[in-house]
Design a protein around this motif. Structure first.
Motif, short mmCIF file in Angstrom:
data_model
loop_
_atom_site.label_atom_id
_atom_site.label_comp_id
_atom_site.label_asym_id
_atom_site.label_seq_id
_atom_site.Cartn_x
_atom_site.Cartn_y
_atom_site.Cartn_z
N ASP A 415 51.89 27.61 47.97
CA ASP A 415 51.74 26.35 48.69
C ASP A 415 51.16 25.24 47.83
N GLY A 416 50.97 25.53 46.54
CA GLY A 416 50.44 24.52 45.63
C GLY A 416 48.94 24.40 45.63
N ASP A 417 48.27 25.14 46.51
CA ASP A 417 46.81 25.05 46.61
C ASP A 417 46.17 26.17 45.81
N GLY A 418 45.94 25.91 44.54
CA GLY A 418 45.23 26.87 43.72
C GLY A 418 46.11 27.69 42.81
N ILE A 419 45.59 28.85 42.42
CA ILE A 419 46.24 29.73 41.45
C ILE A 419 46.35 31.14 42.03
N GLU A 420 47.53 31.73 41.84
CA GLU A 420 47.73 33.13 42.17
C GLU A 420 47.65 33.94 40.88
N ALA A 421 46.88 35.02 40.90
CA ALA A 421 46.75 35.90 39.74
C ALA A 421 47.39 37.25 40.04
N LEU A 422 48.35 37.63 39.21
CA LEU A 422 48.92 38.98 39.28
C LEU A 422 48.19 39.82 38.26
N VAL A 423 47.45 40.81 38.73
CA VAL A 423 46.58 41.61 37.87
C VAL A 423 47.07 43.05 37.87
N CYS A 424 47.26 43.61 36.69
CA CYS A 424 47.67 45.02 36.56
C CYS A 424 46.56 45.79 35.85
N LEU A 425 46.03 46.79 36.54
CA LEU A 425 44.98 47.64 36.00
C LEU A 425 45.27 49.09 36.36
N GLU A 426 44.56 50.00 35.71
CA GLU A 426 44.61 51.38 36.14
C GLU A 426 44.12 51.47 37.59
N LYS A 427 44.63 52.44 38.34
CA LYS A 427 44.38 52.51 39.77
C LYS A 427 42.90 52.53 40.12
N GLU A 428 42.10 53.30 39.38
CA GLU A 428 40.67 53.37 39.68
C GLU A 428 39.99 52.03 39.43
N ASP A 429 40.36 51.37 38.33
CA ASP A 429 39.79 50.05 38.04
C ASP A 429 40.16 49.06 39.13
N MET A 430 41.43 49.09 39.60
CA MET A 430 41.87 48.15 40.62
C MET A 430 41.12 48.38 41.93
N LYS A 431 40.88 49.62 42.28
CA LYS A 431 40.16 49.91 43.52
C LYS A 431 38.77 49.26 43.50
N ILE A 432 38.13 49.31 42.34
CA ILE A 432 36.82 48.67 42.19
C ILE A 432 36.95 47.16 42.24
N LEU A 433 37.95 46.62 41.53
CA LEU A 433 38.12 45.17 41.47
C LEU A 433 38.41 44.58 42.85
N GLN A 434 39.22 45.26 43.64
CA GLN A 434 39.59 44.74 44.95
C GLN A 434 38.41 44.67 45.92
N ASN A 435 37.31 45.34 45.58
CA ASN A 435 36.12 45.32 46.43
C ASN A 435 34.94 44.66 45.74
N ASP A 436 35.22 43.92 44.68
CA ASP A 436 34.14 43.29 43.89
C ASP A 436 33.73 41.97 44.55
N PRO A 437 32.51 41.90 45.09
CA PRO A 437 32.10 40.66 45.79
C PRO A 437 32.02 39.45 44.87
N LYS A 438 31.75 39.65 43.58
CA LYS A 438 31.67 38.52 42.66
C LYS A 438 33.04 37.91 42.39
N LEU A 439 34.10 38.71 42.54
CA LEU A 439 35.46 38.17 42.42
C LEU A 439 35.91 37.60 43.75
N LEU A 440 35.71 38.35 44.83
CA LEU A 440 36.19 37.94 46.15
C LEU A 440 35.51 36.67 46.64
N ALA A 441 34.35 36.33 46.09
CA ALA A 441 33.68 35.10 46.50
C ALA A 441 34.49 33.86 46.18
N PHE A 442 35.48 33.98 45.28
CA PHE A 442 36.29 32.82 44.89
C PHE A 442 37.74 32.94 45.37
N CYS A 443 38.03 33.93 46.21
CA CYS A 443 39.37 34.09 46.77
C CYS A 443 39.46 33.44 48.15
#
Length: 443
Positions: A415-443
């Motif tokens: 929609d033009g509002d901001g940036i979409e990031a496609l992130v590829c990580l190992e499954k265990e790393d991604m599970k941690i990242l998807q629940n990281d409050p320091k990242l999600l605070a800016f989503c």
């Protein structure tokens, strides 16, 4: 004959069916003096992969039949290939140095999906995009079809019709022939030809190089095995908050970084949190790595190149993160800026290619291996992703196929509002990242 040749069931209620396959050749022959397209030294060092991009269109034109749309796409593709003639040739899959521009044509595959486009986009995970791409040419998929004796076509296309009449146009380009900007330029050009719009301002610039070989005995091949790709949306309001926070952090360090860009701060945040995830998975032990950022140099050399130049026209910024202190924004962002400024002093493209040309094969390979060990962040935010209009209106979604380990693609939000990031990580790393409050605070 090809009807129902191949079916994928990739979610509870979806069937994806390949219904036809055709080879589309350029509408006019390539001149004899252009029959050999030499790859530059930088082309030769690129990952042995394919770059997959797909654009989705709702069924806005109720008067146009599917067969009419498909025929128009085939005719316009044939016309477009006359200007992108290396794409319709043949190239060795392993250690190629040139493309044989023999006009043998590109695969054009038609497929159907038995649910609506809106349901597909709403329900699917990123891996569900895989069947939309032709011949399994998705980065480093191990089951590649469509090549004979180690020779492949640089380009392939697949058009998928959804039950609602919506359409997905997917294409994939051999990375050694062109980068993401090359691919997006091609898609925009093809779309404008289909829509019968003027293409004079976006005609491709084919750069021709002397015959040179970098003679690398081995190449780097990343994998998707054991990895997942997920999308994160960062709206402009949150990115402004992040910019303010990063500016304050660098001021406190005594090494202020003024006016950081959205891409700079987001790349820093994603790398910081990806490294934190890897450390948590590793029982709290920090593993040294690095951050690499390919820079499109078409517009930053002293002698600028056309934005429509074909090839791999980028150089990589490489910032080591050997310890946690090197993850601080004043260090990473300052280093990124310093290296980009050095690229801006390069006189022309010939001088840029000499960066690798003057290296021994051993040094060049060591450089590539060092970059391969990094987390890679690439931005296409300023590229014309949402201008790809085949005459059906602009796409509702444009994205890349599932990426490969430790690679992140930054692109404009739908929609033009901001940036979409496609992130590829190992499954265990991604599970941690998807629940990281320091990242999600800016989503």
């Amino acid at each position: 004959m090809w009807s129902k040749l191949l079916r994928f069931r990739f979610s509870r209620r979806q069937f994806h069916t390949i219904v036809s396959r055709e080879i589309i050749k350029p509408s006019s022959s390539t001149p004899s003096h252009f029959k050999t397209y030499n790859l530059s030294l930088l082309d030769q060092t690129m990952l042995n992969s394919h770059t997959p991009i797909v654009a989705f269109y709702p069924n806005l034109d109720q008067t146009s039949h599917d067969k009419t749309k498909t025929l128009e796409l085939k005719n316009s593709l044939a016309k477009t290939l006359t200007q992108y003639y290396p794409f319709a040739g043949r190239v060795k899959k392993t250690s190629p140095t040139y493309v044989d521009c023999n006009d043998e044509g590109v695969a054009f595959i038609e497929a159907t999906n038995d649910i609506s486009l809106s349901d597909f986009l709403q329900r699917s995970k990123h891996e569900d995009l895989d069947p939309l791409f032709p011949d399994d040419l998705i980065w480093f998929d191990p089951h590649i079809r469509g090549d004979t004796e180690g020779v492949t076509c640089p380009l392939a296309v697949q058009v998928t019709q959804f039950a609602c009449g919506g359409v997905a146009v997917a294409s994939t380009l051999f990375h050694k022939v062109g980068d993401g900007r090359t691919m997006l330029n091609f898609l925009n050009h093809w779309a404008r030809v289909t829509a019968k719009k003027d293409t004079s301002l976006i005609n491709p610039q084919i750069l021709h190089y002397p015959t040179r070989t970098i003679n690398l005995s081995e190449m780097i091949d990343r994998s998707r095995v054991g990895c997942v790709t997920r999308s994160f949306l960062f709206p402009n309001r949150k990115l402004n908050d992040l910019k303010a926070e990063v500016t304050a952090m660098t001021m406190e360090s005594g090494q202020p970084v003024m006016n950081p860009t959205r891409v700079e701060v987001l790349s820093w945040l994603l790398h910081n949190r990806a490294m934190a995830a890897a450390t948590e998975k590793n029982s709290g032990t920090f593993k040294p790595s690095g951050m690499a950022f390919p820079v499109d140099i078409r517009g930053i050399l002293v002698e600028k190149l056309s934005a429509t130049s074909v090839g791999n026209l980028d150089l990589s910024i490489e910032c080591p993160t050997r310890n946690e202190s090197e993850l601080k924004p004043h260090i990473l962002i300052s280093e990124m800026r310093k290296m980009k400024a050095a690229f801006q002093c390069i006189q022309n493209w010939e001088a840029a290619t000499e960066i690798f040309g003057q290296m021994s094969p051993e040094t060049a390979l060591e450089t590539l291996k060092r970059i391969d060990d990094c987390y890679i962040y690439t931005s296409v935010c300023r590229f014309p992703m949402y201008d790809i209009d085949f005459g059906w209106g602009k796409p509702v979604k444009v994205t890349f196929g599932g990426t490969i380990k430790n690679i992140t693609v930054l692109m404009a939000a739908p929609d033009g509002d901001g940036i979409e990031a496609l992130v590829c990580l190992e499954k265990e790393d991604m599970k941690i990242l998807q629940n990281d409050p320091k990242l999600l605070a800016f989503c």
